[in-house]
Motif scaffolding. Structure first.
Motif, mmCIF file in Angstrom:
data_model
loop_
_atom_site.group_PDB
_atom_site.id
_atom_site.type_symbol
_atom_site.label_atom_id
_atom_site.label_comp_id
_atom_site.label_asym_id
_atom_site.label_seq_id
_atom_site.Cartn_x
_atom_site.Cartn_y
_atom_site.Cartn_z
ATOM 1 N N SER A 39 14.048 -25.947 -5.195
ATOM 2 C CA SER A 39 14.299 -26.287 -6.597
ATOM 3 C C SER A 39 14.664 -27.776 -6.648
ATOM 4 C CB SER A 39 15.438 -25.435 -7.157
ATOM 5 O OG SER A 39 16.654 -25.773 -6.521
ATOM 6 N N ASP A 40 15.366 -28.196 -7.690
ATOM 7 C CA ASP A 40 15.813 -29.590 -7.738
ATOM 8 C C ASP A 40 16.984 -29.862 -6.796
ATOM 9 O OD1 ASP A 40 18.012 -28.524 -9.094
ATOM 10 O OD2 ASP A 40 17.459 -29.390 -11.028
ATOM 11 N N GLY A 41 17.514 -28.809 -6.160
ATOM 12 C CA GLY A 41 18.552 -28.965 -5.145
ATOM 13 C C GLY A 41 19.949 -29.199 -5.666
ATOM 14 N N ASP A 42 20.155 -29.095 -6.950
ATOM 15 C CA ASP A 42 21.432 -29.391 -7.610
ATOM 16 C C ASP A 42 22.549 -28.513 -7.033
ATOM 17 O OD1 ASP A 42 23.580 -29.578 -9.417
ATOM 18 O OD2 ASP A 42 22.273 -29.613 -11.178
ATOM 19 N N VAL A 43 23.301 -29.062 -6.053
ATOM 20 C CA VAL A 43 24.334 -28.278 -5.368
ATOM 21 C C VAL A 43 25.447 -27.832 -6.314
ATOM 22 C CG1 VAL A 43 23.911 -29.180 -3.042
ATOM 23 C CG2 VAL A 43 25.547 -30.349 -4.536
ATOM 24 N N LEU A 44 25.735 -28.615 -7.344
ATOM 25 C CA LEU A 44 26.769 -28.218 -8.294
ATOM 26 C C LEU A 44 26.324 -26.967 -9.049
ATOM 27 C CD1 LEU A 44 29.432 -28.558 -9.782
ATOM 28 C CD2 LEU A 44 28.318 -30.282 -11.240
ATOM 29 N N SER A 45 25.109 -26.972 -9.560
ATOM 30 C CA SER A 45 24.604 -25.790 -10.268
ATOM 31 C C SER A 45 24.522 -24.584 -9.343
ATOM 32 C CB SER A 45 23.229 -26.077 -10.883
ATOM 33 O OG SER A 45 23.340 -27.016 -11.934
ATOM 34 N N HIS A 46 24.114 -24.796 -8.103
ATOM 35 C CA HIS A 46 24.020 -23.693 -7.140
ATOM 36 C C HIS A 46 25.393 -23.088 -6.858
ATOM 37 C CE1 HIS A 46 19.994 -25.411 -5.404
ATOM 38 N NE2 HIS A 46 19.926 -25.106 -6.697
ATOM 39 N N ALA A 47 26.399 -23.946 -6.691
ATOM 40 C CA ALA A 47 27.760 -23.448 -6.452
ATOM 41 C C ALA A 47 28.280 -22.687 -7.665
ATOM 42 C CB ALA A 47 28.692 -24.612 -6.107
ATOM 43 N N ILE A 48 27.916 -23.118 -8.862
ATOM 44 C CA ILE A 48 28.342 -22.419 -10.080
ATOM 45 C C ILE A 48 27.718 -21.032 -10.138
ATOM 46 C CG2 ILE A 48 28.179 -22.420 -12.603
ATOM 47 C CD1 ILE A 48 28.399 -25.544 -12.400
ATOM 48 N N VAL A 49 26.435 -20.923 -9.827
ATOM 49 C CA VAL A 49 25.784 -19.604 -9.818
ATOM 50 C C VAL A 49 26.465 -18.692 -8.800
ATOM 51 C CG1 VAL A 49 23.659 -18.336 -9.299
ATOM 52 C CG2 VAL A 49 23.567 -20.426 -10.688
ATOM 53 N N ASP A 50 26.744 -19.213 -7.607
ATOM 54 C CA ASP A 50 27.441 -18.412 -6.596
ATOM 55 C C ASP A 50 28.805 -17.950 -7.088
ATOM 56 O OD1 ASP A 50 25.464 -18.366 -4.670
ATOM 57 O OD2 ASP A 50 26.315 -19.988 -3.474
ATOM 58 N N ALA A 51 29.539 -18.838 -7.747
ATOM 59 C CA ALA A 51 30.867 -18.476 -8.252
ATOM 60 C C ALA A 51 30.773 -17.407 -9.340
ATOM 61 C CB ALA A 51 31.584 -19.718 -8.786
ATOM 62 N N LEU A 52 29.830 -17.550 -10.255
ATOM 63 C CA LEU A 52 29.658 -16.549 -11.318
ATOM 64 C C LEU A 52 29.247 -15.201 -10.742
ATOM 65 C CD1 LEU A 52 27.808 -18.741 -13.983
ATOM 66 C CD2 LEU A 52 30.148 -17.840 -14.166
ATOM 67 N N ALA A 53 28.294 -15.215 -9.807
ATOM 68 C CA ALA A 53 27.857 -13.964 -9.176
ATOM 69 C C ALA A 53 29.015 -13.326 -8.413
ATOM 70 C CB ALA A 53 26.674 -14.227 -8.248
ATOM 71 N N GLY A 54 29.816 -14.156 -7.742
ATOM 72 C CA GLY A 54 30.969 -13.631 -7.011
ATOM 73 C C GLY A 54 32.000 -13.011 -7.935
ATOM 74 N N ALA A 55 32.204 -13.611 -9.100
ATOM 75 C CA ALA A 55 33.205 -13.095 -10.042
ATOM 76 C C ALA A 55 32.817 -11.731 -10.600
ATOM 77 C CB ALA A 55 33.424 -14.089 -11.181
ATOM 78 N N ILE A 56 31.506 -11.445 -10.659
ATOM 79 C CA ILE A 56 31.081 -10.104 -11.109
ATOM 80 C C ILE A 56 30.684 -9.232 -9.922
ATOM 81 C CG2 ILE A 56 30.417 -10.885 -13.418
ATOM 82 C CD1 ILE A 56 27.443 -10.694 -12.484
ATOM 83 N N ALA A 57 30.957 -9.738 -8.700
ATOM 84 C CA ALA A 57 30.695 -9.022 -7.446
ATOM 85 C C ALA A 57 29.250 -8.548 -7.354
ATOM 86 C CB ALA A 57 31.673 -7.857 -7.280
ATOM 87 N N ASP A 58 28.322 -9.485 -7.588
ATOM 88 C CA ASP A 58 26.907 -9.129 -7.544
ATOM 89 C C ASP A 58 26.079 -10.240 -6.907
ATOM 90 O OD1 ASP A 58 24.404 -8.055 -7.846
ATOM 91 O OD2 ASP A 58 24.618 -7.622 -9.978
ATOM 92 N N GLY A 59 26.185 -10.352 -5.595
ATOM 93 C CA GLY A 59 25.320 -11.235 -4.847
ATOM 94 C C GLY A 59 25.672 -12.704 -4.925
#
Length: 165
Positions: A39-59
């Motif tokens: 993708s565009d490699g945007d590490v900030l956006s990637h970390a945000i997706v990981d944090a959101l997925a982690g908060a709902i315990a889904d991958g």
């Protein structure tokens, strides 16, 4: 019923000369280095997706946006944030606060922080006052400090809205 949930996300990518550096959906125009990623490699956006997925315990990012998905090729990562936030809301949660660090030692990020915050807040559908983006240099230490890589770490706090999807 638990009415709050937290999530933690982290991402790191190598940097290459002559590539575009995108952070929080902002093209850092004066950067001589950037990401060579699917993708565009945007590490900030990637970390945000990981944090959101982690908060709902889904991958994590790879669960929701796998690298072998042709739709992710050259994708705008801020779009991943928008999509993940739709999932979060569909599960009955709302973002209360997001706090993040972007670590890169060789490119001054301070001039771009307000735009990153605004882009991230817009993608999340929340006021910018709920979004914190900070930059660190690592004082020359490690891959990020030496300018070989850029990383982001994000934590989110969600609150239950009542509706569950």
């Amino acid at each position: 019923m638990d009415d709050r949930s937290i999530g933690l996300g982290r991402d790191i990518h190598r940097l290459f000369e002559g590539r575009t550096l995108v952070l929080g959906g902002v093209v850092v125009e004066d950067s001589p280095v950037g990401f060579d990623t699917h993708s565009d490699g945007d590490v900030l956006s990637h970390a945000i997706v990981d944090a959101l997925a982690g908060a709902i315990a889904d991958g994590d990012l790879g669960t929701w946006y796998p690298e072998d998905d042709p739709d992710a090729e050259d994708a705008r990562s801020l779009g991943f944030v928008e999509g993940m936030m739709r999932v979060v809301r569909g599960r009955g949660w709302e973002l209360e606060h997001l706090d993040s660090f972007v670590t890169l030692g060789t490119v001054r990020l301070r001039p771009w922080i307000d735009r990153m915050r605004a882009n991230v807040a817009d993608a999340l559908g929340v006021p910018a006052e709920r979004v914190s983006v900070k930059a660190r240099s690592n004082d020359g230490l490690g891959f990020e400090g030496a300018g070989e890589a850029c990383s982001a770490t994000t934590v989110v706090l969600l609150r239950r809205t009542g509706a569950r999807g």
